[in-house]
Scaffold this motif. Structure first.
Motif: not given
Length: 306
Positions: A128-140
């Motif tokens: 889950l944390v790795l998925t968040y890291q990959n999508a962090r830019m667009w989530w921001y």
């Protein structure tokens, strides 16, 4: 939350840049990003809540006599905003960790924070944390930039359209209309400051995501430092902007400062009571609710029983 960012995160970042050591070690690497992302969430959801409140004020059938919102309701909204922002920022605690590196020039060991989930996490949480890291830019970019800006702009456009149609059929008080316009300007100013201060970070995130292999570590550290100081600038400007534009809040702040400077003495009871009564009357316009115009009580006839 802005004061928490300035009093906790700013000294940690300055200490790291001067000494190349992390104050509080690995804890600061996790807490500082968590507080910074929570600050973006608090500002985002607060702007959305203020936009909804201004929309309700414009669409209310009797906006000038809208009842005061209860304190419990306001506290519940603030709790939802704060708890929701902190909950969405929890992955930041698991994403960052402390790392050390030796400078090839001076040979001095330096400490820095790296975005790398710990391998000691459980497999499900690690994924889950790795998925968040990959999508962090667009989530921001989507949640902390597009959402507050587009939400505030749409609420303002709809509010102006409703008021433009109401002006043709209904004539409201000039004082009430001026108060509503002043509150709308306050929300627009907060959104502009927030958008200007978060734009460089979103641009840098997109650039780093696609060009990080070609950029040196010094360049990445410099961009991260610039983004952090834009956040600190936003946190320092927002309270000042609120105190200047929101007159009841500024007056209440000045009254509190004067009371603390003068102290409590026998001669200050009358001034405090007058200040309290003045504050109650001046809280007629607020960002969260509108106080209705109270009609004076009817006058009783004076005379004898006859």
């Amino acid at each position: 939350w802005d004061f928490l960012i300035l009093f906790f995160c700013l000294p940690v970042v300055i200490f790291n840049e001067i000494t190349k050591k992390r104050l509080l070690g690995d804890m600061s690497c996790r807490i500082v990003p968590f507080m910074e992302v929570s600050s973006l969430g608090v500002t985002t959801f607060s702007l959305c809540a203020l936009g909804i409140d201004r929309f309700h004020a414009a669409t209310s059938p009797q906006a000038s006599t809208r009842p005061i919102e209860q304190c419990q309701s306001i506290i519940a909204k603030l709790a939802v905003i704060w708890v929701g922002s902190m909950t969405l920022s929890v992955p930041e605690i698991l994403l960052w960790q402390l790392a050390q590196d030796t400078s090839p020039v001076s040979g001095v060991a330096t400490e820095y924070c790296t975005m790398k989930p710990s391998s000691r996490l459980p497999e499900s949480i690690y994924s889950l944390v790795l998925t968040y890291q990959n999508a962090r830019m667009w989530w921001y970019f989507g949640c902390y930039f597009c959402l507050p800006v587009l939400f505030t702009v749409s609420c303002q456009l709809v509010t102006r359209r409703i008021r433009g149609s109401e002006k043709k059929s209904d004539c409201r008080g000039a004082k009430h209309g001026q108060c509503e316009g002043h509150l709308n300007c306050t929300i627009i100013a907060l959104t502009v400051i927030y958008g200007l201060c978060t734009t460089p970070e979103n641009v840098c995130n997109i650039v780093v995501a696609y060009m990080s292999p070609d950029m040196s570590k010094q360049t990445l550290d410099l961009l991260n430092l610039i983004n952090q100081f834009f956040l600190f600038f936003k946190c320092s400007v927002t309270p000042v902007l609120l105190l200047c534009l929101c007159r009841p809040l500024g007056q209440a702040f000045m009254d509190c400062c004067c009371c603390c400077c003068e102290g409590c003495g026998p001669d200050t009871t009358s001034s405090e009571s007058s200040a309290d009564s003045k504050l109650k009357t001046e809280m007629s316009s607020s960002i969260f609710f509108d106080k209705p115009r109270e009609t004076p009580p009817p006058l009783l006839a004076l005379g004898t029983p006859c």
